[in-house]
Scaffold this active site. Structure first.
Site, mmCIF file in Angstrom:
data_model
loop_
_atom_site.group_PDB
_atom_site.id
_atom_site.type_symbol
_atom_site.label_atom_id
_atom_site.label_comp_id
_atom_site.label_asym_id
_atom_site.label_seq_id
_atom_site.Cartn_x
_atom_site.Cartn_y
_atom_site.Cartn_z
ATOM 1 N N ASP A 39 11.723 -14.816 109.176
ATOM 2 C CA ASP A 39 12.095 -16.109 108.585
ATOM 3 C C ASP A 39 11.208 -16.345 107.363
ATOM 4 O OD1 ASP A 39 13.380 -19.091 109.754
ATOM 5 O OD2 ASP A 39 11.960 -19.075 108.080
ATOM 6 N N GLN A 102 20.614 -27.399 112.253
ATOM 7 C CA GLN A 102 21.016 -26.133 111.639
ATOM 8 C C GLN A 102 21.136 -26.306 110.133
ATOM 9 O OE1 GLN A 102 24.839 -24.535 112.885
ATOM 10 N NE2 GLN A 102 24.253 -22.452 112.307
ATOM 11 N N HIS A 108 22.194 -17.883 114.528
ATOM 12 C CA HIS A 108 20.901 -17.192 114.601
ATOM 13 C C HIS A 108 19.990 -17.872 115.605
ATOM 14 C CE1 HIS A 108 20.456 -20.392 111.579
ATOM 15 N NE2 HIS A 108 19.200 -20.484 112.007
ATOM 16 N N HIS A 110 15.877 -18.468 116.485
ATOM 17 C CA HIS A 110 14.491 -18.360 116.047
ATOM 18 C C HIS A 110 13.642 -17.813 117.190
ATOM 19 C CE1 HIS A 110 14.738 -21.090 112.428
ATOM 20 N NE2 HIS A 110 15.835 -21.469 113.061
#
Ligand code: AMP
Ligand code: ZN
Length: 145
Positions: A39, A102, A108, A110
């Site tokens: 990220d 989001q 996705h 995390h």
């Protein structure tokens, strides 16, 4: 009930472009259904996103196989993060819809290594409803399954 809509078709989706190699990323892991990469925000060191390889905006759009693969990828990355960063804990976070936090409309998860005093905080407004209310909510969900 309002539904989160996918405003980012694959050709303009930042994660689709990243997965296609059109924009750079620091990749960690990939398989047939998923791609895991660092990220860019790094809330804590080792913060990784595990995304579906195919464009699916949310949990509601991903297939059961994709969701399972993302979870398996998250587990694998969490194991690696434990060895690489020695966190006290690890947090999985997966948001669907802007109201849920989001910001990128491509499914996705995390994987966030956690440490005491790392500054991450959540507001978690418990309502503690009566048992009859819980039973009603459960019935509504069972009827919708
Ligand atoms: P979410 O709020 O759950 O949709 O999270 C989206 C995440 O994507 C954020 O934590 C961003 O830091 C991350 N992100 C956005 N653009 C990129 C990028 N180009 N490479 C890596 N991570 C990104
Ligand atoms: Zn996408």
């Amino acid at each position: 009930m309002p539904r989160f809509t996918d405003a980012s078709p694959p050709d303009s989706c930042i994660f689709c472009r990243l997965i296609a190699g059109e924009i750079p990323s620091a990749r960690v892991y990939e398989d047939a259904l998923t791609v895991a990469f660092m990220d860019i925000g790094q809330v804590t060191p080792g913060h990784v996103l595990v995304a579906t390889r195919r464009h699916a905006a949310t949990l509601w759009d991903a297939t059961p196989e994709e969701v399972a693969a993302v979870m398996q990828g998250a587990r694998r990355v969490a194991q690696a993060a434990r060895a690489a960063f020695d966190p006290a804990g690890v947090m999985l976070l997966q948001a669907n819809g802007a109201v849920a936090g989001q910001t990128v409309a491509h499914f996705h998860m995390h994987v966030v290594p956690r440490h005491a005093g790392d500054g991450i905080d959540f507001t978690w407004p418990r309502q503690n409803p009566a048992p009859a209310v819980l039973a009603d909510y459960a019935e509504r969900l069972r009827a919708a399954l």
